[in-house]
Design an enzyme around this catalytic site. Structure first.
Site, PDB file in Angstrom:
ATOM      1  N   HIS A   1       0.820  -1.214   0.000  1.00 45.26           N
ATOM      2  CA  HIS A   1       0.000   0.000   0.000  1.00 45.26           C
ATOM      3  C   HIS A   1       0.854   1.264   0.000  1.00 45.26           C
ATOM      4  O   HIS A   1       0.406   2.338  -0.452  1.00 45.26           O
ATOM      5  CB  HIS A   1      -0.919  -0.017   1.227  1.00 45.26           C
ATOM      6  CG  HIS A   1      -2.155   0.816   1.088  1.00 45.26           C
ATOM      7  ND1 HIS A   1      -2.139   2.110   0.608  1.00 45.26           N
ATOM      8  CD2 HIS A   1      -3.453   0.553   1.383  1.00 45.26           C
ATOM      9  CE1 HIS A   1      -3.372   2.601   0.617  1.00 45.26           C
ATOM     10  NE2 HIS A   1      -4.185   1.675   1.076  1.00 45.26           N
TER      11      HIS A   1
ATOM     12  N   ASP B   1     -12.466  -4.806 -16.727  1.00 49.67           N
ATOM     13  CA  ASP B   1     -12.937  -5.739 -17.756  1.00 49.67           C
ATOM     14  C   ASP B   1     -11.824  -6.042 -18.753  1.00 49.67           C
ATOM     15  O   ASP B   1     -11.402  -5.177 -19.523  1.00 49.67           O
ATOM     16  CB  ASP B   1     -14.156  -5.132 -18.467  1.00 49.67           C
ATOM     17  CG  ASP B   1     -14.771  -6.077 -19.490  1.00 49.67           C
ATOM     18  OD1 ASP B   1     -14.253  -7.201 -19.670  1.00 49.67           O
ATOM     19  OD2 ASP B   1     -15.763  -5.674 -20.122  1.00 49.67           O
TER      20      ASP B   1
END
Length: 458
Positions: free
Chosen positions: A173, A399
């Site tokens: 992170h 996607d």
């Protein structure tokens, strides 16, 4: 391919993916005070599941080559994910370092015989159900001159023959927040869908210029001291997962609108009452009520909810939307247990969230020197609930050409006690919340959640 097997998982191959040769020079990038605190946190583990009704051989022969090539091409524009975080001994500052020809991302290919429908279900399942699909970061190591070297990203692609695919990720992170990571993921999917044409990225390249992060209140020295205090006092810790189950709960847009109406009807302060606020309030109240049967806490004790919001263009200085790094401000909301579990618990919790966000908007970075101490103090009580993720990250827009993900999970919440939040996969404005609890509390939570949902009369 070299195959290794576990119970229901067969590792087919493992290799490293680098940016194309000569595309990225050897380069170092400093971390900012927004990044330092995340070095003490567990890596983020996010799994993207897709329907993929093809055999493993079809994936290996037709999909895998372009997946690797498009990742390589994308990494040249997101080189920190192929780099390492370098942590020198005190008083040195941690930084990101990429070595030309040496930076890479570990990429594992596996096959699973697990029931795909069960894996992606919303109902409670053993937390271990998802752990085989989480990749492993290469181990950290220490150089001869005492610099700790942390790899930043790894992927594992798991094929469920004739059913689905999981793109599993784990990343540090400190390199970038969720918005930066999802910028990278959507860029990768765009390059994949284009067949490797990088022209699709021309209008959405990341910005690495650290000069946009100003430090008007001297927060770098404060956060560095906090970082060195953490390094000297503790190592990596995570909560046990034995006996835990995880489930996903969905609040529709209609539920959120009903909740907002209930809150604003009694809100005389004109606070920030959004879908995010009412969803947090609803889930938090259900969570605290589900704990009542297993705890004996005094009703006057405060419970705490930790969340973060994107500071881009919300600070004393402008930060472009494409900035790559961390730009999150932690927010802690405090509410008494008696208020949370009372008749108006959801309304009071939502007003508390709205007040916290309004105060943060006015204070900006002025309370930054107290971030770490405030969170640590609250965490020690055992009554702090952290939130991971955000509906604004648009994880379901990832996607590759196989359609939108059928499920996205954050699995590190199994270890740190957080709850996760994403936008709803149906794209209709709802919200998904993930929880990992012991089985008894999960049963209680399901009961409370369903009761409160019915009372909304949607």
């Amino acid at each position: 391919m070299v195959e290794t097997r576990t119970d229901m998982l067969k590792v087919l191959d493992s290799f490293c993916v680098s940016p194309p040769p000569g595309s990225v020079p050897t380069i170092s990038l400093p971390l900012t005070y927004f990044d330092f605190s995340w070095l003490a946190c567990v890596p983020v583990q996010r799994l993207f599941f897709y329907e993929f009704p093809h055999p493993t051989l079809h994936f290996v022969e037709t999909t895998l080559p372009l997946l690797k090539r498009s990742l390589s091409l994308t990494l040249q524009h997101f080189f920190p994910y192929a780099a390492n975080v370098m942590c020198p001994q005190s008083p040195g500052k941690p930084y990101i370092h990429y070595t030309e020809g040496g930076g890479s991302v570990t990429f594992t290919v596996a096959e699973s015989t697990a029931d795909f429908d069960h894996v992606v279900a919303d109902y409670p399942r053993d937390v271990k159900c998802l752990h085989p699909f989480v990749p492993q970061l290469p181990p950290a190591h220490v150089t001869e001159d005492g610099v700790r070297v942390l790899p930043t990203l790894a992927f594992q692609v798991t094929v469920f023959p004739n059913s689905g695919i999981c793109i599993g990720s784990i990343y540090c992170h400190a390199v970038g927040d969720g918005k930066s990571f999802m910028h990278f993921m959507r860029s990768w999917t765009s390059v994949f869908r284009s067949g490797g044409d990088l022209a699709c990225l021309e209008n959405s390249l990341p910005l690495f210029n650290r000069d946009v992060i100003k430090d008007p209140f001297g927060l770098e020295s404060v956060q560095l001291k906090n970082y060195w205090r953490w390094v000297s006092s503790c190592g990596e810790n995570s909560a046990p997962t034995a006996g835990k189950v995880r489930a996903t709960f969905v609040l529709s847009r209609a539920h959120a609108e009903r909740l907002k109406h209930l809150v604003t009807a009694v809100d005389t302060e004109q606070l920030h009452i959004s879908t995010f606020v009412v969803t947090c309030a609803f889930i938090w109240v259900c969570l605290i009520k589900s704990k009542e049967s297993v705890t004996d806490d005094d009703d006057d004790k405060f419970y705490y909810f930790l969340f973060a919001f994107d500071g881009r263009n919300r600070l004393e200085f402008p930060v472009p939307a494409t900035y790559f790094g961390n730009c999150l401000q932690p927010c802690v909301t405090d509410v008494k247990k008696s208020e949370l579990t009372g008749e108006d618990g959801i309304v009071l919790a939502a007003k508390a969230f709205g007040k916290t966000i309004k105060e943060m908007g006015s204070r900006g970075l002025r309370w930054g020197e107290h971030w770490a101490s405030t969170i640590i103090e609250r965490a020690k009580t055992g009554r702090l609930t952290p939130l991971a993720g955000s509906p604004k990250l648009r994880v379901y827009d990832t996607d590759f050409g196989w359609g939108r993900p059928c499920k996205v999970e954050l699995t590190h919440i199994d270890h740190d006690g957080a709850i996760s939040m994403t936008e709803s996969r149906d794209g209709q404005g709802g919200t998904e919340v993930g929880l990992a609890l012991n089985k008894n509390q999960m049963d209680e939570f399901v009961t409370v959640f369903e009761q409160n949902l019915k009372q909304l009369r949607v």
